[in-house]
Design an enzyme around this catalytic site. Structure first.
Site, short mmCIF file in Angstrom:
data_model
loop_
_atom_site.label_atom_id
_atom_site.label_comp_id
_atom_site.label_asym_id
_atom_site.label_seq_id
_atom_site.Cartn_x
_atom_site.Cartn_y
_atom_site.Cartn_z
N ASP A 154 0.77 -1.04 -0.06
CA ASP A 154 -0.01 0.01 -0.05
C ASP A 154 0.95 1.05 -0.04
OD1 ASP A 154 -2.28 1.32 -0.10
OD2 ASP A 154 -2.54 1.43 2.01
N ASP A 189 -0.19 1.98 7.71
CA ASP A 189 0.15 1.60 6.36
C ASP A 189 0.04 -0.16 6.54
OD1 ASP A 189 -0.28 4.17 5.64
OD2 ASP A 189 1.88 4.72 5.90
N CYS A 219 -8.56 -8.85 13.59
CA CYS A 219 -9.98 -9.18 13.80
C CYS A 219 -11.03 -8.85 12.91
CB CYS A 219 -10.38 -8.90 15.20
SG CYS A 219 -10.75 -7.24 15.75
N CYS A 228 -6.32 -1.48 17.70
CA CYS A 228 -7.64 -2.11 17.81
C CYS A 228 -8.11 -2.15 19.15
CB CYS A 228 -7.53 -3.45 17.16
SG CYS A 228 -9.13 -4.27 17.13
N GLU A 255 -4.12 -2.13 -4.04
CA GLU A 255 -5.53 -1.93 -4.07
C GLU A 255 -5.79 -1.44 -5.55
OE1 GLU A 255 -8.08 0.83 -1.06
OE2 GLU A 255 -5.98 1.26 -1.22
N CYS A 296 -9.17 -6.62 19.59
CA CYS A 296 -8.23 -7.48 19.78
C CYS A 296 -6.84 -7.18 20.38
CB CYS A 296 -8.38 -8.37 18.56
SG CYS A 296 -7.10 -7.41 17.22
#
Ligand SMILES: [Zn+2]
Length: 377
Positions: free
Chosen positions: A199, A363, A338, A353, A283, A356
């Site tokens: 990415d 990135d 997750c 997160c 992407e 989780c």
């Protein structure tokens, strides 16, 4: 652009473009410049014609084929155009068509593109013989161009495959010929059994799903600064003055340096990736355009991401590897641990997160999501 040809006889073939320096005599240089200015004239006339049709609301109905069919009439009206190879002129019409198709595509994508622009001197820098042998052909160390002459060419490396098109371009330091060849046997790199997602980074050039970070090269930033300085110098100097002309020349050189450094960096980075991985997921750009905001879109175009993707696709095809565009959404928001969606602004550098507990560079998290989406297909 599709770098691979259909398989023929079990051997995979690829395209490749070779760039060679031309060393024209002063008279030949004059002839090249004349053809270039005729082509630019035709480009602007053809664009003007389209603009008229467009203003009348007939923009979409008028095609490349109509303009091409009218070429003989245009030539009769402008005898200067007779000094240019007929196929080269057809290619100019094709360029107008491409500019238009791009314009419509961007409208369709919801962008607000500017109308295709008229090309001033110094902006229109190349012309193309669309069929090798039809007006342009190599003869030893000489490139023979119809209506121009036999120009010495520096074949610093051998050409492979079947030549298809020849593009002559004027750059800051002279003239070049780009010969694109097809049916080049590919040179596969050994399979390594690894895949990755990549990415574009916010601050860095790119990040892989394996956490590898490719920085924007420092020398490139330095060259950009010099470019900006050269640009300001041109703006400061009086129009028409010799000092300004000098400054314009320097600016063109700086542009060329930046372009070359960027292209060199892209080639090296792409080679490193295809050596390390068998499949590289990235992407799908159309999805990206829908999801991401304008400011980020700008930083992407600044980093030359589009050009890099093209080079990567070619290098991969060349090496028998795969580059796959994945129509993944929310690659930045979703947790790669997750799957929980975590909206974050552009200033948030780290993905944390709450469900989780995963903590990861923003990135790298996105690159991992792209890899997962690619492998799930
Ligand atoms: Zn999570």
């Amino acid at each position: 652009m599709e770098p691979m040809e259909p398989q023929s006889g079990g051997i995979r073939k690829a395209y490749k473009t070779y760039k060679y320096r031309l060393t024209p005599t002063p008279a030949q240089e004059q002839a090249l410049a004349t053809v270039l200015s005729r082509c630019r004239m035709l480009y602007n006339v053809a664009l003007e014609q389209r603009k008229t049709w467009w203003d009348r609301g007939q923009g979409i109905g008028v095609t490349y084929y109509q303009q091409k069919a009218e070429l003989p009439d245009v030539k009769a009206a402008c005898p200067e155009l007779a000094e240019v190879n007929a196929q080269v002129l057809q290619d100019v019409i094709l360029r107008v068509e491409r500019a238009y198709l791009d314009f419509f595509r961007r409208i369709k994508d919801g962008e607000m593109p500017g109308y295709p622009r008229f090309q001033g001197w110094g902006r229109y820098n190349s012309f193309t013989y669309p069929q090798y042998g039809g007006g342009a052909a190599l003869d030893g160390s000489v490139l023979s161009l119809s209506k121009i002459g036999r120009i010495h060419i520096r074949l610093h490396r051998p050409m492979e495959g079947a030549p298809k098109t020849v593009t002559i371009s004027r750059e800051a330091d002279g003239w070049y010929a780009c010969i694109s060849c097809a049916e080049i046997p590919i040179a596969p790199l050994p399979s390594v059994g690894c895949e990755t997602g990549i990415d574009v980074g916010l601050k860095v050039f790119l990040v892989t799903a394996n956490g590898e970070v490719i920085e924007n090269p420092r020398h490139y930033r330095k060259a950009e600064k010099q470019l900006a300085t050269a640009q300001r110098r041109v703006a400061r100097r009086k129009k028409g003055s010799n000092r300004r002309k000098k400054a314009v020349k320097l600016l063109a050189r700086r542009h060329q340096t930046v372009r070359r450094q960027r292209s060199d960096f892209h080639h090296k980075t792409a080679l490193m990736l295809v050596q390390q991985f068998d499949t590289i997921y990235l992407e799908d750009l159309q999805v990206r355009n829908m999801v991401r905001n304008r400011r980020l879109a700008k930083s992407i175009s600044d980093a030359g991401w589009g050009q890099f993707r093209t080079i990567l696709a070619f290098k991969a095809a060349w090496a028998g590897k795969r580059v796959v565009a994945v129509p993944a959404q929310y690659t930045t928001q979703d947790c790669s641990g997750c799957g929980e969606r975590m909206p974050k602004s552009l200033s948030v550098r780290t993905h944390v997160c709450p469900s989780c507990g995963l903590v990861m560079d923003r990135d790298e998290n996105a690159a991992l999501n792209i890899l997962r989406a690619g492998q799930a297909r």
